[in-house]
Design an enzyme around this catalytic site. Sequence first.
Site, mmCIF file in Angstrom:
data_model
loop_
_atom_site.group_PDB
_atom_site.id
_atom_site.type_symbol
_atom_site.label_atom_id
_atom_site.label_comp_id
_atom_site.label_asym_id
_atom_site.label_seq_id
_atom_site.Cartn_x
_atom_site.Cartn_y
_atom_site.Cartn_z
ATOM 1 N N GLY A 127 1.018 -59.832 -49.282
ATOM 2 C CA GLY A 127 1.534 -60.903 -48.433
ATOM 3 C C GLY A 127 0.735 -62.188 -48.490
ATOM 4 O O GLY A 127 0.583 -62.887 -47.480
ATOM 5 N N CYS A 139 7.400 -64.807 -54.538
ATOM 6 C CA CYS A 139 6.717 -63.670 -53.919
ATOM 7 C C CYS A 139 7.682 -62.950 -52.976
ATOM 8 O O CYS A 139 8.223 -63.552 -52.055
ATOM 9 C CB CYS A 139 5.484 -64.106 -53.138
ATOM 10 S SG CYS A 139 4.689 -62.709 -52.320
#
Lengths: 252, 302
Positions: B72, B128
């Site tokens: 993350g 991402c």
Amino acid sequence: MLCKLTYKNELRPGLFNFIIDCPQIAAKAKPGQFLHVLCGGSAYLRRPISICAAVEGRFVRFIFEVRGKGTAELAKAQAGQMLDILGPLGNGFDTALPGGGKPLLVGGGIGIFPLLMLAKKLPQKPDIMLGFRDEQSAVMIREFSNAADDIFIASDDGSIGFKGFVTDILKSKIASGAKYSRIYTCGPLPMMRIAADTAKENGIDCQVSMEERMGCGVGACVACACAMTDGSKKRVCKDGPVFSGAEVDFDG
Amino acid sequence: MADLKVNIAGVEWKNPVTTGSGTFGFGREYAEYFDLSELGAVCLKALSAKPRLGNKSPRIAETNDGILNSVGLQNPGAEHFLENELDWLRKFDTKLIANLCGSTVEDYVEVAEILGDKLDMLELNISCPNVKVGGMAFGTDPKMVEEVTSKVKAAAKSPLIVKLSPNVTDIAEIAKAAEAGGADALSLINTLLGMKIDIKTRRPVLNNNTGGLSGPAIMPVAVRMVHQVRQAVKLPIIGMGGIASGEDAIEFLLAGADAVAVGTAGIVDPYAWIKVRNGINDYLDQNGYKSVKEIVGKLELN
């Protein structure tokens, strides 16, 4: 690096004792550090396994339980075979003791193994408290006894030692006035949490050895994050695995 | 020894090997294993304008021939990077690539502005899969890709690489959008969105439930996408996805990549980057090529 597996035995079904010939790792290894072992087969990632002993500046001992694909594959390795191992990794326990009493080691299940090396390296013989599921899973009691000033055993079913949790022994010992300079703990998270809380309540310094699903083992991939009470995250593999019990956020 | 030099958007790399962002931190850990000057470029962990803590653990799960991660984008922020990491990195004779992440277009622009001209190249991470806002959301819509690329390009003072997500129907369309937005180069692929379930607990292994798949398992997908993008745009391409050997890297070069990145392989083997570089050279020597440029895009279709 490639290290030769020189000795292998099964301490109890599914629990393996490996000794590797690796002077580079043995010379540097400190209690609480770990090896990152390529298990082979279809296990893609390495597996972190704590160091149990470094002997004669040449041999390194580690003990692991078969839990899944990687450890099952590693258990198949035969003496004489080369193993691909990184290490020693991680920070390790602080063995310089603060003043004010004996050190105390609190271990549970397969978390006890790094504590054996620690017990032998501490400047003062520690009290050792070990918790197991049952008598069958209780291993290496004699080795721990030899390294301990006093030893206490607990098991969930009472088949060996005190019936109950090892943390029950810890609490009653402290309630009865035992003075410890530091608590070192490694094992299941709930056990370490109670040990850390008990230490805090009684003003005792505490070091916990954390576990987390790990990637690179060297601090680069940042997968194995451990939440800290100050809101930050630390890497179990590089900043740990040993942390101060007070700084770990067990709810994080 | 073949000539390994490549030129990516006007920046000369001494060899075609860089690191996959997010697998290499800011280089300090692997510098204990090898000299970073051995690499053509070092692509650093994603940077945001403000520090990010990332997701809760567990944030890695093993899969068949690969891993899922849901880190993350944890990072200390672009300013902290400049103050604490850049001077150390500059001791090495390698090109430095910053990877930019954000939750809004303005976030990305802000990181580019903070970094200024201090890096050799910038890589725009619009791919991402592990963040709730931004990230992959930008990289899967051609209009958004063009918009964020053009705005960051306007702020960028170093050549801009746009890193593409494989989680799209038509990667060529996304590549063209990045080109239209002014990208100087493309890198692909980022991770594929995936899930791993622990059948004992009947729960996903990752705390985030889903994560990005990387490692050898994704390589054929990556090679196919590099090939498709090569046909669609003229921009330099940095190919990545499961590369673990020189042979793997050669597949990407043949498919049309001008350079390659190694990431997940290094998580298992700290020397993977060096092995890939040496393996590329061995292939070139053994097959009589004088320069790595001779094999780029030399794939012959059946």
